[in-house]
Scaffold this motif. Structure first.
Motif, short mmCIF file in Angstrom:
data_model
loop_
_atom_site.label_atom_id
_atom_site.label_comp_id
_atom_site.label_asym_id
_atom_site.label_seq_id
_atom_site.Cartn_x
_atom_site.Cartn_y
_atom_site.Cartn_z
N ARG A 115 4.72 -5.05 3.58
CA ARG A 115 4.22 -4.16 4.74
C ARG A 115 5.01 -4.74 5.48
N GLY A 116 6.46 -3.21 6.08
CA GLY A 116 6.90 -4.18 7.28
C GLY A 116 8.16 -5.06 6.77
N MET A 117 8.31 -5.17 5.56
CA MET A 117 9.00 -5.59 4.40
C MET A 117 10.44 -4.42 3.53
N SER A 118 11.94 -4.98 3.90
CA SER A 118 12.35 -3.44 3.48
C SER A 118 13.00 -5.04 2.44
N GLY A 119 13.87 -6.04 2.21
CA GLY A 119 13.88 -6.64 1.86
C GLY A 119 13.91 -8.02 1.81
N ALA A 120 15.14 -8.70 1.38
CA ALA A 120 15.12 -10.39 1.66
C ALA A 120 16.51 -10.77 0.72
N ARG A 157 18.98 -7.88 -0.67
CA ARG A 157 18.05 -7.04 -2.24
C ARG A 157 17.14 -6.95 -2.06
N PRO A 158 16.88 -5.38 -2.73
CA PRO A 158 15.63 -4.96 -2.54
C PRO A 158 14.46 -6.09 -3.42
N LEU A 159 13.48 -6.32 -2.63
CA LEU A 159 12.27 -6.43 -3.12
C LEU A 159 11.97 -5.55 -4.00
N LEU A 160 11.18 -6.57 -5.26
CA LEU A 160 10.36 -5.86 -6.64
C LEU A 160 8.93 -6.50 -6.52
N SER A 161 8.33 -5.86 -7.19
CA SER A 161 7.28 -5.61 -7.45
C SER A 161 6.62 -7.62 -7.57
N PRO A 162 5.63 -7.77 -7.59
CA PRO A 162 5.27 -7.18 -6.33
C PRO A 162 5.41 -7.32 -4.33
#
Lengths: 542, 120
Positions: free
Chosen positions: A519-524, A509-514
């Protein structure tokens, strides 16, 4: 008889003819002896004329008729397709596309096409009366929006038999999300069954897993489209840019039939356009320069798509001037992007990647074309956002190659799970080239860099904790150091971790703000027992 | 002369319009085909009285297809359909045994008139 009943069908079929049209003209210009291309072009113009006449769209009839007449002269061998006529025919195709769009929305007013019809009617390569679009109004050709060449895909022909239906792309996105959540839930269920030692649940769980794999495969299949879906515009684009630059370029495209997820196709179109533009503008020399260098007068640009297991490689190569890594380094130092020491340690491969650094431009003069729009930094970012890898190769004087290696699907990926301090982190398998456990004696320390020699190559080792700005805990004496070696823009980088725990299929799943600023992470993703696991973006980690 | 018709045209748009016109004028469309291969296949199963043949098709030479149709189904009458500017091909088609031709664009009346004239 109420003809308006047939309007949608007319629009759809006219678009099919027109989208084939520009591709065929470019093909014919490249190989004038291609009689099949002439026949096809003629047939498209002819069919369109017949349809338009039946509907009473006189402007379309007039243009299609003149195009057909000129094509018929080429077919009979009266003359060859010269660039001036090719321009006129392409312009004819664009104009027809706009007219068809106006017809689609039942517009009352249509653009004035008298100038085009005059030029088409007057064209005669043997006489002085040849109509030349460029000579009179070169601006007009330049501003022709490229999207007019983009066509709607087949709609009615297949739908006719009810064997296929059209489906909204959002629906396909929902299906992927639901499938991903189901896979996550299956892991949770499996974990509960294991903890409860519920033996009787194992068989149904296995069946559920098999069905979920089927579901995932089918959902992905439904989202796949051939590369041809976006490739139609590329020959025309290269041709128009080449004409504008006064260069002669042969464009070769292979692998149009290779299928990719439609989301990936959408995201990768602009990067391809940009690389092609750069190849025409900066990559290829002028004809004079080429002849001086003992090369053939015309340049060659190839776009090759090929499938490699779960990945697709899109490569764009040119046989132009190539890039000099030393000059690239100098330029980067001059611009304050890297230090002299850093430059000295850089491999050629790393030096080529410099052109993707924001604020870097390799051309002495920026032409109006490449100066606009996205730069190579945006290209690399787009590729990374798709969990892909951009590799750049070059040979001074011989040309350059840009290879984008992309997963064929999005969201559901295989990942290697590692432990690192308090975190568990997933590395997408497509970027991992190998794993290893190192003895202290394998690790080399020289001039502040930690490296290991793997297959004769010095691979730098970075601590994953350090890369994540976390405190590094010293390792026990004599303990083995697990590393995962990743491909970062064509170079190998090893990350040291605490433990490699295994491999798993995960739904990213994409990471949403904040969190998106991490840095270094594209999702979870969520693991079987409900923990959150971050997905590493090795390109920003390295 | 019967009133069953087969339409051969690679354009779905044209096939639909012709179906509409023919139904309105009391003809029965028993089959249609988008290509030469399909035409030959459907010909054997439907044996229409009249065949409306678009002379320019993607997969076949229209004139060769015309000859094949006539020799496979000598009792069917072939009407050649084409856009303006194809007079030489139309003349050849008539020489090869086509009974009439319809020039695109056509009106429903013109189509009916040509097909009715075959009955005489």
């Amino acid at each position: 008889m109420d003809m308006s009943l047939y309007r949608d069908l007319f629009v759809s079929e006219a678009r099919n003819h027109l989208s084939a049209f520009s591709e065929l003209i470019v093909r014919l210009e490249d190989s004038p002896d291609d009689s099949a291309a002439i026949d096809d072009l003629f047939r498209h113009a002819h069919s369109l004329k017949g349809m338009a006449a039946t509907m009473g769209f006189e402007q379309v009839v007039a243009i299609a008729h003149l195009m057909e007449s000129q094509l018929s002269r080429i077919r009979s061998g009266e003359f060859m397709l010269l660039p001036v006529l090719a321009d006129l025919l392409l312009e004819g195709g664009d104009t027809l596309t706009r007219l068809v769009s106006a017809i689609e929305v039942a517009s009352d007013t249509f653009e004035d096409t008298s100038r085009l019809t005059e030029l088409l009617a007057a064209y005669d390569p043997s006489g002085e009366a040849g109509g030349n679009l460029h000579a009179e109004e070169s601006q007009e050709v330049a501003i022709t929006p490229p999207q007019t060449a983009v066509s709607a895909p087949h709609q009615f022909r297949q739908a006719d038999s009810f064997k296929s239906i059209r489906i909204r792309t959002e629906t396909l996105d929902h299906l992927v999300n639901i499938t991903g959540e189901l896979i996550t839930n299956r892991y949770r269920l499996a974990e509960s069954i294991r903890l409860a030692d519920a033996v009787e649940c194992r068989e149904p769980l296995n069946q559920l897993s098999a069905l979920l794999r089927n579901l995932r495969d089918e959902v992905f299949k439904a989202r796949m489209l051939p590369f041809a879906f976006i490739a139609e515009r590329f020959p025309r684009l290269v041709r128009d840019l080449a004409r504008k630059q006064g260069k002669e370029i042969q464009f070769q495209l292979t692998g149009k039939e290779i299928e990719l997820d439609r989301g990936i196709l959408e995201e990768i179109t602009e990067p391809i356009v940009h690389i092609l533009r750069n190849a025409v503008d900066h990559g290829l020399e002028s004809a004079d320069e080429r002849v001086m260098a003992g090369k053939p007068y015309g340049g060659v640009i190839t776009l090759t798509v090929r499938r490699d297991k779960d990945h697709v490689e899109i490569s764009i190569t040119d046989d132009g001037r190539g890039m000099d890594p030393e000059q690239l380094k100098l330029k980067a130092i001059e611009k304050g992007l890297i230090s002299t020491e850093h430059a000295a340690q850089m491999t050629s491969q790393e030096a080529y990647q410099l052109i993707c650094t924001p604020g870097f431009s390799t051309a002495a003069t920026i032409t109006d074309i490449s100066g606009r729009g996205v730069g190579m930094d945006a290209v690399r970012e787009a590729v990374h956002a798709l969990s892909g890898v951009l590799t750049i190769q070059s040979q001074c004087g011989q040309g350059s190659g840009f290879v984008m290696r992309l997963p064929i699907t999005v969201s559901i990926i295989h990942a290697l799970i590692v432990e690192c301090g308090p975190f568990e982190i997933a590395f997408p398998l497509n970027v991992v080239t190998r794993t290893a456990e190192l003895n202290r004696s394998d690790i080399l320390e020289e001039s502040g860099r930690t490296t290991v020699i793997l297959e004769d190559i010095h691979v730098p080792i970075r601590s994953l904790l350090q890369a994540l700005n976390l405190p590094v805990t010293p390792r026990a004496e004599g303990a083995l150091l697990p590393i995962i070696v990743c491909n970062v823009g064509g170079t190998q980088v090893a990350f040291s971790v605490d433990r490699i725990t295994g491999q798993q299929e995960i739904f990213v799943r994409p990471l949403l703000s904040p969190l998106s600023y991490l840095r270094g992470m594209s999702g979870a993703t969520v693991t079987g027992d409900g923990r959150v696991l971050f997905v590493a973006d090795v390109n920003t980690l390295a | 002369m019967g009133r069953t018709v087969m339409i051969v045209d690679d354009s779905l748009f044209m096939r639909k319009i012709l179906r509409g016109i023919l139904a309105e004028k009391g003809f029965i469309v028993t089959a249609d085909a988008a290509s030469g291969i399909e035409a030959m296949r459907n010909l054997h199963s439907s044996h229409p009285d009249i065949i409306l043949l678009d002379i320019i098709l993607p997969d076949s030479n229209g004139l060769e297809l015309l000859e094949s149709i006539i020799s496979a189904c000598p009792n069917s009458k072939v009407v050649v359909c084409s856009s303006i500017g194809q007079q030489p091909v139309i003349q050849k088609a008539l020489d090869l045994g086509a009974k009439a031709f319809i020039q695109k664009p056509f009106t429903p009346e013109k189509v009916a008139e040509v097909l009715e004239s075959l009955e005489a």
